[in-house]
Design an enzyme around this catalytic site. Sequence first.
Site, PDB file in Angstrom:
ATOM      1  N   CYS A  26      29.488 -87.113 -22.700  1.00 51.80           N
ATOM      2  CA  CYS A  26      29.641 -85.904 -21.882  1.00 51.80           C
ATOM      3  C   CYS A  26      28.385 -85.625 -21.069  1.00 51.80           C
ATOM      4  O   CYS A  26      28.453 -85.183 -19.922  1.00 51.80           O
ATOM      5  CB  CYS A  26      30.035 -84.715 -22.748  1.00 51.80           C
ATOM      6  SG  CYS A  26      28.838 -84.271 -24.048  1.00 51.80           S
ATOM      7  N   HIS A  90      29.047 -79.898 -26.689  1.00 53.94           N
ATOM      8  CA  HIS A  90      29.708 -80.537 -25.550  1.00 53.94           C
ATOM      9  C   HIS A  90      29.179 -79.903 -24.269  1.00 53.94           C
ATOM     10  O   HIS A  90      28.661 -78.779 -24.282  1.00 53.94           O
ATOM     11  CB  HIS A  90      31.223 -80.337 -25.659  1.00 53.94           C
ATOM     12  CG  HIS A  90      32.042 -81.101 -24.659  1.00 53.94           C
ATOM     13  ND1 HIS A  90      31.946 -82.461 -24.491  1.00 53.94           N
ATOM     14  CD2 HIS A  90      32.981 -80.673 -23.774  1.00 53.94           C
ATOM     15  CE1 HIS A  90      32.796 -82.853 -23.560  1.00 53.94           C
ATOM     16  NE2 HIS A  90      33.436 -81.782 -23.101  1.00 53.94           N
TER      17      HIS A  90
END
Length: 245
Positions: A26, A90
Site C-alpha cells: 500500500c 493501511h
Amino acid sequence: MGNYNDFKAKYIGKATDVDGYYGAQCWDLYAAYARYLGYPICHCTVTGYVQDIWTQRKSNGILNNFNEVTVMQPGDVAVFKKSASTPLSHIAIFDHDAGGGYGWFFGQNQGGANGAANLVKLPYSATYDTAFRPKCFGTTTQKPAASAKKWTQNCTLRVGDRTKSVSCAIQGIQGNCVRCNELGGLVPLAHVTEAQDTRDGRCDNYLATTAARIYLDECTVQAVKPGYAMVHGYWVKAGPLMGLR
C-alpha cells in the site's frame, strides 16, 4: 499540475513497487502518488508500518506538502489504524463516499491481483482522525458542519451506537491484551490505539511503559447494562466511553 483522476486512470489495475521491497504494498502507491504530485516521499520510520505516516506526521515532513483535513474529498490520502479491516494499518486515497460509514478508497495490497491498485470499500472508523490533502489542490483544512454530531462523554449509550473512549491509563500488558482498569480490565491490543497524550516517550503505538495511555477504538455497542457496555463480545466500563450526540 497533476490531479487525482488522471493518477487513478494511470495506475488502476497495475502493481507498483517503488522501493523494490516486498512487492506492491500500500505504501508504494502512496509513494507513487507523492512523486506524481512532485512531493517528497515519507517513510515508515518507527514501527515499519504505514501507521507511522500519520503518527509521525509532526516530524516526518508530510505536512510540508499536505494539509490535515477532517472531511475527505477525492484525492485525499487516508491512513488507517490497525483494525479488523486493516490489521497491519493501511494507506489509500479517498475516492468517494459509499454511505453507511464507509468510503471507497483507491489503494494497493487491498485485494487486487498481485497487490494491484483497485477500489475497495473501507470503514471511516478505521481511519485516523485526519487525512492529508495535497497542498497543490489549493484548499485548506475543512471542519465538519456545525450541525454534525459530536463525540460526547457521560451520555446514555444504546445498542447499535458507535462509541470510543477518552484517553485512559494502562496498568500493564498481558499477552495480546492491555490491562486498563478504567475500562474494566483486560482489553485486546488490536482494539486500542496509543493516545496522543502519551507519557512513555512518543506516540508510536508501541506501549513501552505503564506511562503510556490508550483509547478504545471506535466500535459498536452490542449490549448495555448499568455502568457497562458490551463491545467486541466483552464488557467495558461505560464511564470513559463517548457517543455521537
